[in-house]
Scaffold this motif. Sequence first.
Motif, PDB file in Angstrom:
ATOM      1  N   ILE A 164      54.470 -73.764  -7.693  1.00 13.06           N
ATOM      2  CA  ILE A 164      54.255 -72.349  -8.034  1.00 13.06           C
ATOM      3  C   ILE A 164      55.045 -71.449  -7.092  1.00 13.06           C
ATOM      4  CG2 ILE A 164      52.535 -70.496  -8.080  1.00 13.06           C
ATOM      5  CD1 ILE A 164      50.496 -72.712  -8.975  1.00 13.06           C
ATOM      6  N   THR A 165      54.996 -71.741  -5.803  1.00 14.41           N
ATOM      7  CA  THR A 165      55.664 -70.872  -4.832  1.00 14.41           C
ATOM      8  C   THR A 165      57.168 -71.109  -4.775  1.00 14.41           C
ATOM      9  OG1 THR A 165      55.133 -72.412  -3.042  1.00 14.41           O
ATOM     10  CG2 THR A 165      53.628 -70.569  -3.389  1.00 14.41           C
ATOM     11  N   ALA A 166      57.602 -72.362  -4.713  1.00 12.15           N
ATOM     12  CA  ALA A 166      59.015 -72.669  -4.506  1.00 12.15           C
ATOM     13  C   ALA A 166      59.853 -72.566  -5.773  1.00 12.15           C
ATOM     14  CB  ALA A 166      59.164 -74.067  -3.901  1.00 12.15           C
ATOM     15  N   GLU A 167      59.358 -73.102  -6.880  1.00 12.86           N
ATOM     16  CA  GLU A 167      60.149 -73.148  -8.119  1.00 12.86           C
ATOM     17  C   GLU A 167      59.905 -71.950  -9.026  1.00 12.86           C
ATOM     18  OE1 GLU A 167      59.840 -76.896 -10.168  1.00 12.86           O
ATOM     19  OE2 GLU A 167      59.761 -77.996  -8.269  1.00 12.86           O
ATOM     20  N   LEU A 168      58.661 -71.503  -9.098  1.00 11.13           N
ATOM     21  CA  LEU A 168      58.323 -70.421 -10.022  1.00 11.13           C
ATOM     22  C   LEU A 168      58.325 -69.049  -9.360  1.00 11.13           C
ATOM     23  CD1 LEU A 168      55.390 -72.193 -11.920  1.00 11.13           C
ATOM     24  CD2 LEU A 168      57.832 -72.239 -12.452  1.00 11.13           C
ATOM     25  N   ASN A 169      58.383 -69.026  -8.029  1.00  6.80           N
ATOM     26  CA  ASN A 169      58.389 -67.783  -7.250  1.00  6.80           C
ATOM     27  C   ASN A 169      57.197 -66.880  -7.572  1.00  6.80           C
ATOM     28  OD1 ASN A 169      60.819 -68.381  -5.847  1.00  6.80           O
ATOM     29  ND2 ASN A 169      61.941 -67.841  -7.703  1.00  6.80           N
ATOM     30  N   LEU A 170      56.029 -67.481  -7.655  1.00  8.66           N
ATOM     31  CA  LEU A 170      54.803 -66.730  -7.943  1.00  8.66           C
ATOM     32  C   LEU A 170      53.780 -66.976  -6.840  1.00  8.66           C
ATOM     33  CD1 LEU A 170      54.572 -67.502 -11.755  1.00  8.66           C
ATOM     34  CD2 LEU A 170      55.124 -65.300 -10.726  1.00  8.66           C
ATOM     35  N   ASP A 171      52.751 -66.149  -6.804  1.00 12.56           N
ATOM     36  CA  ASP A 171      51.703 -66.250  -5.803  1.00 12.56           C
ATOM     37  C   ASP A 171      50.534 -67.054  -6.361  1.00 12.56           C
ATOM     38  OD1 ASP A 171      49.805 -65.922  -3.820  1.00 12.56           O
ATOM     39  OD2 ASP A 171      49.575 -63.767  -4.123  1.00 12.56           O
ATOM     40  N   LEU A 195      49.602 -73.124 -15.865  1.00 17.86           N
ATOM     41  CA  LEU A 195      49.471 -74.248 -16.778  1.00 17.86           C
ATOM     42  C   LEU A 195      50.658 -75.186 -16.639  1.00 17.86           C
ATOM     43  CD1 LEU A 195      48.198 -71.539 -18.119  1.00 17.86           C
ATOM     44  CD2 LEU A 195      47.931 -72.988 -20.084  1.00 17.86           C
ATOM     45  N   PHE A 196      50.375 -76.492 -16.608  1.00 17.43           N
ATOM     46  CA  PHE A 196      51.398 -77.521 -16.435  1.00 17.43           C
ATOM     47  C   PHE A 196      51.192 -78.621 -17.464  1.00 17.43           C
ATOM     48  CE2 PHE A 196      50.306 -75.614 -12.387  1.00 17.43           C
ATOM     49  CZ  PHE A 196      51.549 -75.257 -11.874  1.00 17.43           C
ATOM     50  N   CYS A 197      52.301 -79.225 -17.888  1.00 17.89           N
ATOM     51  CA  CYS A 197      52.255 -80.287 -18.893  1.00 17.89           C
ATOM     52  C   CYS A 197      53.286 -81.359 -18.537  1.00 17.89           C
ATOM     53  CB  CYS A 197      52.551 -79.695 -20.268  1.00 17.89           C
ATOM     54  SG  CYS A 197      52.446 -80.855 -21.631  1.00 17.89           S
ATOM     55  N   GLY A 198      52.970 -82.597 -18.821  1.00 15.09           N
ATOM     56  CA  GLY A 198      53.886 -83.702 -18.575  1.00 15.09           C
ATOM     57  C   GLY A 198      54.732 -84.034 -19.791  1.00 15.09           C
ATOM     58  N   ARG A 199      55.396 -85.167 -19.741  1.00 15.24           N
ATOM     59  CA  ARG A 199      56.304 -85.574 -20.816  1.00 15.24           C
ATOM     60  C   ARG A 199      55.598 -85.923 -22.123  1.00 15.24           C
ATOM     61  NH1 ARG A 199      61.500 -86.117 -19.335  1.00 15.24           N
ATOM     62  NH2 ARG A 199      61.929 -86.290 -17.124  1.00 15.24           N
ATOM     63  N   ARG A 200      54.403 -86.461 -22.045  1.00 11.52           N
ATOM     64  CA  ARG A 200      53.702 -86.909 -23.252  1.00 11.52           C
ATOM     65  C   ARG A 200      53.159 -85.770 -24.104  1.00 11.52           C
ATOM     66  NH1 ARG A 200      49.936 -91.688 -20.869  1.00 11.52           N
ATOM     67  NH2 ARG A 200      51.597 -92.939 -19.967  1.00 11.52           N
ATOM     68  N   CYS A 201      52.970 -84.616 -23.511  1.00  8.83           N
ATOM     69  CA  CYS A 201      52.441 -83.422 -24.207  1.00  8.83           C
ATOM     70  C   CYS A 201      51.024 -83.602 -24.723  1.00  8.83           C
ATOM     71  CB  CYS A 201      53.362 -82.997 -25.357  1.00  8.83           C
ATOM     72  SG  CYS A 201      54.978 -82.499 -24.810  1.00  8.83           S
ATOM     73  N   ASP A 202      50.298 -84.581 -24.206  1.00  9.17           N
ATOM     74  CA  ASP A 202      48.910 -84.751 -24.630  1.00  9.17           C
ATOM     75  C   ASP A 202      47.928 -84.459 -23.498  1.00  9.17           C
ATOM     76  OD1 ASP A 202      49.368 -86.971 -23.048  1.00  9.17           O
ATOM     77  OD2 ASP A 202      48.471 -88.402 -24.445  1.00  9.17           O
ATOM     78  N   ARG A 203      48.455 -83.918 -22.390  1.00 10.09           N
ATOM     79  CA  ARG A 203      47.623 -83.584 -21.233  1.00 10.09           C
ATOM     80  C   ARG A 203      48.072 -82.260 -20.652  1.00 10.09           C
ATOM     81  NH1 ARG A 203      47.192 -89.619 -19.282  1.00 10.09           N
ATOM     82  NH2 ARG A 203      47.652 -90.390 -21.348  1.00 10.09           N
ATOM     83  N   ILE A 204      47.121 -81.530 -20.124  1.00  8.59           N
ATOM     84  CA  ILE A 204      47.430 -80.245 -19.513  1.00  8.59           C
ATOM     85  C   ILE A 204      46.636 -80.124 -18.221  1.00  8.59           C
ATOM     86  CG2 ILE A 204      45.644 -79.043 -20.823  1.00  8.59           C
ATOM     87  CD1 ILE A 204      47.448 -76.599 -20.896  1.00  8.59           C
ATOM     88  N   LYS A 205      47.253 -79.516 -17.217  1.00  5.53           N
ATOM     89  CA  LYS A 205      46.571 -79.172 -15.973  1.00  5.53           C
ATOM     90  C   LYS A 205      46.634 -77.666 -15.827  1.00  5.53           C
ATOM     91  CE  LYS A 205      46.823 -83.245 -13.092  1.00  5.53           C
ATOM     92  NZ  LYS A 205      47.201 -83.804 -11.780  1.00  5.53           N
ATOM     93  N   VAL A 206      45.523 -77.095 -15.363  1.00  4.75           N
ATOM     94  CA  VAL A 206      45.433 -75.651 -15.130  1.00  4.75           C
ATOM     95  C   VAL A 206      44.938 -75.460 -13.703  1.00  4.75           C
ATOM     96  CG1 VAL A 206      44.412 -73.477 -15.882  1.00  4.75           C
ATOM     97  CG2 VAL A 206      44.859 -75.285 -17.559  1.00  4.75           C
ATOM     98  N   LEU A 207      45.662 -74.648 -12.944  1.00  2.00           N
ATOM     99  CA  LEU A 207      45.291 -74.374 -11.554  1.00  2.00           C
ATOM    100  C   LEU A 207      44.941 -72.899 -11.402  1.00  2.00           C
ATOM    101  CD1 LEU A 207      45.183 -75.722  -8.705  1.00  2.00           C
ATOM    102  CD2 LEU A 207      47.454 -74.749  -8.328  1.00  2.00           C
ATOM    103  N   ILE A 208      43.775 -72.632 -10.820  1.00  3.18           N
ATOM    104  CA  ILE A 208      43.288 -71.265 -10.626  1.00  3.18           C
ATOM    105  C   ILE A 208      42.735 -71.145  -9.211  1.00  3.18           C
ATOM    106  CG2 ILE A 208      41.598 -69.532 -11.369  1.00  3.18           C
ATOM    107  CD1 ILE A 208      41.540 -70.917 -14.095  1.00  3.18           C
ATOM    108  N   TRP A 209      43.075 -70.055  -8.529  1.00  2.21           N
ATOM    109  CA  TRP A 209      42.477 -69.733  -7.232  1.00  2.21           C
ATOM    110  C   TRP A 209      41.187 -68.979  -7.507  1.00  2.21           C
ATOM    111  CZ3 TRP A 209      42.194 -70.895  -2.388  1.00  2.21           C
ATOM    112  CH2 TRP A 209      41.648 -69.989  -1.476  1.00  2.21           C
ATOM    113  N   GLU A 210      40.076 -69.445  -6.924  1.00  4.09           N
ATOM    114  CA  GLU A 210      38.772 -68.813  -7.166  1.00  4.09           C
ATOM    115  C   GLU A 210      38.246 -68.041  -5.970  1.00  4.09           C
ATOM    116  OE1 GLU A 210      36.167 -71.895  -8.811  1.00  4.09           O
ATOM    117  OE2 GLU A 210      36.571 -70.968 -10.747  1.00  4.09           O
TER     118      GLU A 210
END
Length: 121
Positions: free
Chosen positions: A36-43, A51-66
């Motif tokens: 997020i910080t190095a490649e996407l330049n976001l906080d 939201l992130f997805c791999g090659r298979r497109c059948d899985r998703i990861k979501v990261l949130i700061w709480e």
Amino acid sequence: LRLLKMLNRFEGVEHFYLASGYTDMRSGVNSLVQKITAELNLDPLSKSAFLFCGRRCDRIKVLIWEGDGFLLMYKHFLDGKLQWPRDSQEARELTTQQLTWLLEGLKIEQKKVIRMTSPIL
């Protein structure tokens, strides 16, 4: 109903960012924060869901700061695949409608959507 349960977890989130391209789904919180910080330049500490997805497109990861730590959600779709944009390694901000389409297995850019316009007087 299933979609609403997942979307309810996004209460307080102001922005949704999709990481285009492929993400190694073995990545944990620290690796995703680095992306997020190095490649996407976001906080990663902003009121955003990433939201992130791999090659298979059948899985998703979501990261949130709480506020007191990161929440990492992982979903594996058993029947169907996500229509994940693969065009580049950048973040794309999604509207809630685009997020809904994505989680329903549709493309985030629909060709035949009626768009809001200003009336011609």
